[in-house]
Design an enzyme around this catalytic site. Structure first.
Site, PDB file in Angstrom:
ATOM      1  N   LYS A  54       0.813  -1.212   0.000  1.00 24.92           N
ATOM      2  CA  LYS A  54       0.000   0.000   0.000  1.00 24.92           C
ATOM      3  C   LYS A  54       0.852   1.269   0.000  1.00 24.92           C
ATOM      4  O   LYS A  54       0.382   2.340  -0.383  1.00 24.92           O
ATOM      5  CB  LYS A  54      -0.973  -0.005   1.188  1.00 24.92           C
ATOM      6  CG  LYS A  54      -1.877  -1.238   1.261  1.00 24.92           C
ATOM      7  CD  LYS A  54      -2.485  -1.601  -0.068  1.00 24.92           C
ATOM      8  CE  LYS A  54      -3.405  -2.817  -0.081  1.00 24.92           C
ATOM      9  NZ  LYS A  54      -2.862  -4.080   0.400  1.00 24.92           N
ATOM     10  N   TYR A 268     -12.121 -14.979   2.713  1.00 22.46           N
ATOM     11  CA  TYR A 268     -11.143 -13.918   2.981  1.00 22.46           C
ATOM     12  C   TYR A 268     -10.682 -13.964   4.443  1.00 22.46           C
ATOM     13  O   TYR A 268     -11.514 -13.993   5.361  1.00 22.46           O
ATOM     14  CB  TYR A 268     -11.764 -12.549   2.691  1.00 22.46           C
ATOM     15  CG  TYR A 268     -10.833 -11.413   3.088  1.00 22.46           C
ATOM     16  CD1 TYR A 268      -9.889 -10.927   2.192  1.00 22.46           C
ATOM     17  CD2 TYR A 268     -10.872 -10.862   4.366  1.00 22.46           C
ATOM     18  CE1 TYR A 268      -9.012  -9.923   2.556  1.00 22.46           C
ATOM     19  CE2 TYR A 268      -9.997  -9.855   4.739  1.00 22.46           C
ATOM     20  CZ  TYR A 268      -9.072  -9.391   3.837  1.00 22.46           C
ATOM     21  OH  TYR A 268      -8.206  -8.406   4.208  1.00 22.46           O
ATOM     22  N   TYR A 294      -2.873 -12.701   2.680  1.00 18.57           N
ATOM     23  CA  TYR A 294      -2.574 -12.437   1.262  1.00 18.57           C
ATOM     24  C   TYR A 294      -1.391 -13.261   0.738  1.00 18.57           C
ATOM     25  O   TYR A 294      -1.552 -14.149  -0.082  1.00 18.57           O
ATOM     26  CB  TYR A 294      -2.260 -10.944   1.054  1.00 18.57           C
ATOM     27  CG  TYR A 294      -3.407 -10.039   1.362  1.00 18.57           C
ATOM     28  CD1 TYR A 294      -4.375  -9.755   0.397  1.00 18.57           C
ATOM     29  CD2 TYR A 294      -3.546  -9.437   2.609  1.00 18.57           C
ATOM     30  CE1 TYR A 294      -5.443  -8.920   0.665  1.00 18.57           C
ATOM     31  CE2 TYR A 294      -4.608  -8.596   2.892  1.00 18.57           C
ATOM     32  CZ  TYR A 294      -5.561  -8.335   1.925  1.00 18.57           C
ATOM     33  OH  TYR A 294      -6.612  -7.515   2.188  1.00 18.57           O
TER      34      TYR A 294
END
Ligand SMILES: *Cc1c(COP(=O)(O)O)cnc(C)c1O
Length: 338
Positions: A54, A268, A294
């Protein structure tokens, strides 16, 4: 590609290292000699309060926020969001306020999940946090909180979940350029890039950057949430928007976008034995710390595909998108499994 015209602010530690993964390469070598030569692009080392993918997006998003004279960043994510942590850090770094909305997306009641890992760091960085139930319309929440900021005299700047709009994805178009330059310097031809793909900005930015520069390197996104058709459609749309900002939307074609969403497991942020095995394998083969949500899932996919012969003879670059801080939010789930 003229990134300077988007006025990014520069705070990431770049270029991130591009290194071989000798241990995992050896581990995945098959008896018949097949298997990939694995390299890693260390975007877990971008330097912003723990770093991660990010940070590159935030260089462009912060640039835009400051251009708009914002004084408060507003964003959202799952409870253990790395994006939220990096946004809180960017706000602290530039003297902005930060309003965070966390979605209880996994339904976990565990104390470590809800209080440790990234949440602890969000608080340490001074963000204001509110939590909403899983399934809440998070874009509506962003608008609500931004309106509250405005009503109290502030100047909000909304950053979408994962920082994944075309402005944020520019960070990964730039990463594609950086990676190709490093491969050239190392005298290595890259046959494939493998990355986790979630809110799509990383995957889309890479595809857009490679397409605009004319580098014919396939990107395989390993999905962590959505089914394949939805993920690929999201990535394709965003890749086109990103390439449009760079002046060449026509260079991105649908066939450039490939996501394999067979490794999501139960959902998720939910881990399974194969994710834990992936975390352990690369920690012990190359001392690389992945995250449970992830990169651990992407590595679960990479290992399974490599074992099935999908990358035989290829030089494969795994993009490490960060997130190891989230491990501490999963302590109770990992306990006894290591
Ligand atoms: C957000 C995130 C991703 C996914 O990137 P997107 O741009 O949202 O697809 C991958 N890895 C980590 C560690 C992340 O925090």
């Amino acid at each position: 590609m003229h990134f300077a015209r988007f006025s990014p602010v520069r705070f990431a530690h770049l270029p991130t290292p591009f290194e071989p993964l000798p241990g995992l390469t050896e581990h995945l070598k098959r008896a018949d000699g097949g298997g990939p030569a694995l390299w890693i692009k260390r975007d877990d080392c971008t330097g912003l309060a723990g770093g991660g993918n990010k940070t590159r997006k935030l260089e462009f998003l912060l640039g835009d926020a400051l251009t708009h004279d914002a004084d408060t960043l507003v964003t959202q994510g799952a409870v253990q969001s790395n994006h939220v942590r990096q946004t809180a850090a960017a706000a602290a770094r530039f003297g902005l306020k930060c309003e965070i909305i966390l979605e209880a997306r996994t339904g976990s009641n565990a104390v470590d999940y809800n209080r440790s890992g990234n949440v602890l760091l969000d608080e340490l960085l001074g963000a204001r946090i509110r939590t909403v139930a899983g399934g809440t319309d998070m874009n509506a929440q962003l608008a609500l909180v931004a309106a509250e900021v405005t009503a109290s005299g502030g100047r909000p700047y909304i950053i979408p979940g994962g920082g994944s709009n075309a402005v944020g994805a520019l960070g990964y178009a730039e990463c594609a350029l950086e990676l190709v330059a490093q491969a050239n310097e190392a005298g290595r031809e890259i046959d494939r890039i493998v990355t986790a793909t979630g809110s799509a900005g990383t995957h889309a930015g890479l595809v857009a950057g490679l397409a605009v520069m004319g580098a014919d390197i396939p990107v395989l996104g390993i999905g962590v949430r959505a089914p394949k058709e939805i993920q690929e459609a999201n990535v394709f749309r965003l890749a086109q928007e990103t390439a449009a900002l760079l002046g060449h939307p026509e260079r991105v074609s649908r066939d450039m976008v490939v996501a394999d969403c067979d490794y999501v497991g139960a959902g998720y942020g939910l881990i399974d034995a194969a994710v834990i095995d992936a975390l352990k394998t690369i920690a012990r083969s190359d001392a690389i710390l992945l995250d449970p949500v992830y990169t651990g899932k992407a590595m679960k996919g990479l290992i399974a595909l490599a074992k099935a012969g999908a990358f035989d003879g290829e030089t494969v670059v795994f993009l490490h998108t960060g997130g190891a801080q989230g491990l501490f939010g999963y302590q109770s789930e990992l306990e006894g499994q290591l």
